[in-house]
Design an enzyme around this catalytic site. Structure first.
Site, PDB file in Angstrom:
ATOM      1  N   HIS A  82       0.885  -1.226   0.083  1.00  0.00           N
ATOM      2  CA  HIS A  82       0.116   0.018   0.012  1.00  0.00           C
ATOM      3  C   HIS A  82       0.982   1.276  -0.143  1.00  0.00           C
ATOM      4  CE1 HIS A  82      -3.375   2.553   0.772  1.00  0.00           C
ATOM      5  NE2 HIS A  82      -2.490   3.158   1.665  1.00  0.00           N
ATOM      6  N   SER A 183      -7.606   3.948   9.677  1.00  0.00           N
ATOM      7  CA  SER A 183      -8.515   3.831   8.383  1.00  0.00           C
ATOM      8  C   SER A 183      -7.727   3.192   7.331  1.00  0.00           C
ATOM      9  CB  SER A 183      -8.675   5.627   8.171  1.00  0.00           C
ATOM     10  OG  SER A 183      -8.958   5.432   6.654  1.00  0.00           O
ATOM     11  N   LYS A 187      -8.549  -0.833   5.838  1.00  0.00           N
ATOM     12  CA  LYS A 187      -9.170  -1.452   4.347  1.00  0.00           C
ATOM     13  C   LYS A 187      -7.969  -2.678   3.932  1.00  0.00           C
ATOM     14  CE  LYS A 187      -9.091   3.071   3.713  1.00  0.00           C
ATOM     15  NZ  LYS A 187      -9.510   4.441   3.677  1.00  0.00           N
TER      16      LYS A 187
END
Ligand code: URA
Ligand code: CA
Length: 435
Positions: A82, A183, A187
């Site tokens: 990510h 957050s 995900k």
């Protein structure tokens, strides 16, 4: 339990218990807790922070607020990468095929971009025919067969985060490390990752502008991941200037192909080798980072990485001929050079502003509804530290409109040239691991 008591508790600097955090996230998701109470709580968290245990609990409560992706039918350790987001960040396009060619399963759920340039899906869709609207079964079959597939975001993933992020956006509470870290991590975990490699960008084009803030965010995410049983590491990498040379969807696909062939920009190549080594190591396909890196260099040299990219494009309907002939990618009508106005060393290429210039050409979305032009963008010819002569081109603009004075002005005002010699910025500031 009463929400008002929990707000007061956090306001007074006390810690929230696991059940209390679950109560809050469940209540907020099912609308029994209203926005005004949640706003007060996020502001309390903004000022009082959260300890490690609270952050892990908040992350898992958000994961459990909706669907989670079941990837157990995929053999091997699923390592997800990510990036906190940058300009011209072509790493995913390179890293996917690169590590997949070593047998690391890449089961990527990806999104479209907003701002700067497109997201990974937009970039891949620059390859004619490529599509991500595939069924879950097909997705899993493709990952087992080719070790790589990309699917569009589907299902009801982390609805609590969606609601909360939108609320934070309008209540001045986006910029809180515990809230950002939970957050992002919620995900990744909901999308089924066993292990996570994070690329935390730092500098003008990044969410976190300073190295200290970037380090704090990276540590927060690495701790959350490891505390909830997902091996997680982070690198902090430079985003003061765009990564690589290309910014724009088809242009970045071309750059990814060159990089997989071993002919890409130095910074993009180095970042991919660094992140890739960690991914290969976390997936158990090498016993050390050094060995992982050697293997990556090998699959670039022997063409396996590029071959994996071809098979991947073809399996999802894309025209894989673009790999050998990038002129089959969408082409812009005009190529316009931007000449330097003086001799000197390039000292600044302000990443986010260059990204905005690419967006003005149509490479990115100004709003969710904007339609992007896959062919357009910018290819830098000089990077920070390079010497440039007056009238020599700084970059090429790929455009479908001829009149681009405003874009040129934006570029000129965000590329600085000085007489003194300038060093290239450090690419990788830190690598943070807990294992
Ligand atoms: N990106 C996210 O996904 N969440 C945040 O809170 C901030 C940036
Ligand atoms: Ca790039």
């Amino acid at each position: 339990m009463r929400m008002v008591d929990l707000i007061e508790k956090k306001r007074d600097g006390k810690e929230l218990m696991t059940e209390e955090i679950q109560f809050i996230i469940e209540g907020y998701t099912n609308n029994s807790i209203p926005d005004y109470q949640m706003s007060a709580l996020t502001m309390a968290i903004y000022f009082q922070g959260m300890n490690e245990r609270e952050r892990a609990d908040l992350t898992m409560a958000m994961v459990n607020s909706g669907d989670t992706i079941e990837l157990s039918a995929i053999e091997g350790i699923k390592v997800d990468k990510h990036s906190t987001g940058g300009v011209g960040d072509t790493t995913t396009l390179v890293l996917g095929p690169l590590v997949a060619s070593l047998g690391v399963p890449v089961a990527k759920m990806s999104g479209r971009g907003l701002g700067h340039t497109g997201g990974t899906i937009d970039k891949l869709e620059a390859v004619n025919g490529f599509h991500v609207e595939i069924e879950n079964d097909e997705f899993i079959r493709l990952v087992n067969q080719n070790k790589i597939a990309v699917i569009g975001q589907s299902g009801n993933l982390t609805p609590a985060d969606k609601k909360l992020y939108a609320l934070r956006d309008v209540t001045g509470t986006v910029n809180s490390i515990p809230l950002i870290a939970s957050s992002i991590m919620s995900k990744k975990i909901a999308a089924g990752a066993d292990a996570i490699c994070l690329d935390v960008k730092t500098g003008a084009g990044a969410f976190m502008k300073t190295i200290d803030d970037s380090r704090e965010l990276a540590n927060a995410m690495v701790n959350i991941g490891n505390n909830v049983g997902r091996k997680t590491m982070a690198v902090i990498s430079d985003m003061s200037q765009p990564l690589g040379y290309a910014i724009g969807n088809a242009l970045e696909v071309k750059e990814a192909i060159e990089t997989l062939r071993g002919e890409g920009p130095d910074d993009l190549t180095e970042l991919c080798l660094t992140l890739g080594s960690h991914m290969v190591y976390l997936a158990g396909k090498a016993t050390s980072l050094k060995e992982a890196r050697q293997k990556l260099v090998e699959v670039i040299k022997n063409g396996k990485a590029l071959e994996t990219f071809k098979v991947f494009l073809k399996s999802q309907g894309g025209n894989s001929e673009v790999v050998d002939d990038p002129s089959k990618l969408p082409q812009a009508k005009y190529q316009i050079e931007l000449p330097a106005m003086e001799n000197g060393y390039v000292s600044e290429i302000v990443a986010d502003e260059i990204g905005t210039a690419a967006m003005m050409l149509g490479a990115g979305r100004a709003t969710k509804e904007s339609i992007i032009d896959l062919a357009v963008g910018i290819v830098l010819k000089k990077k920070i530290g390079d010497y440039v002569k007056k009238d020599e081109s700084l970059l090429t603009i790929y455009s479908n409109i001829e009149q681009i004075e405003e874009v040129k002005q934006k570029l000129y005002s965000n590329i600085k040239i000085t007489k003194q010699k300038v060093d290239a910025p450090i690419l990788i500031h830190e690598e943070i691991t807990r294992i």
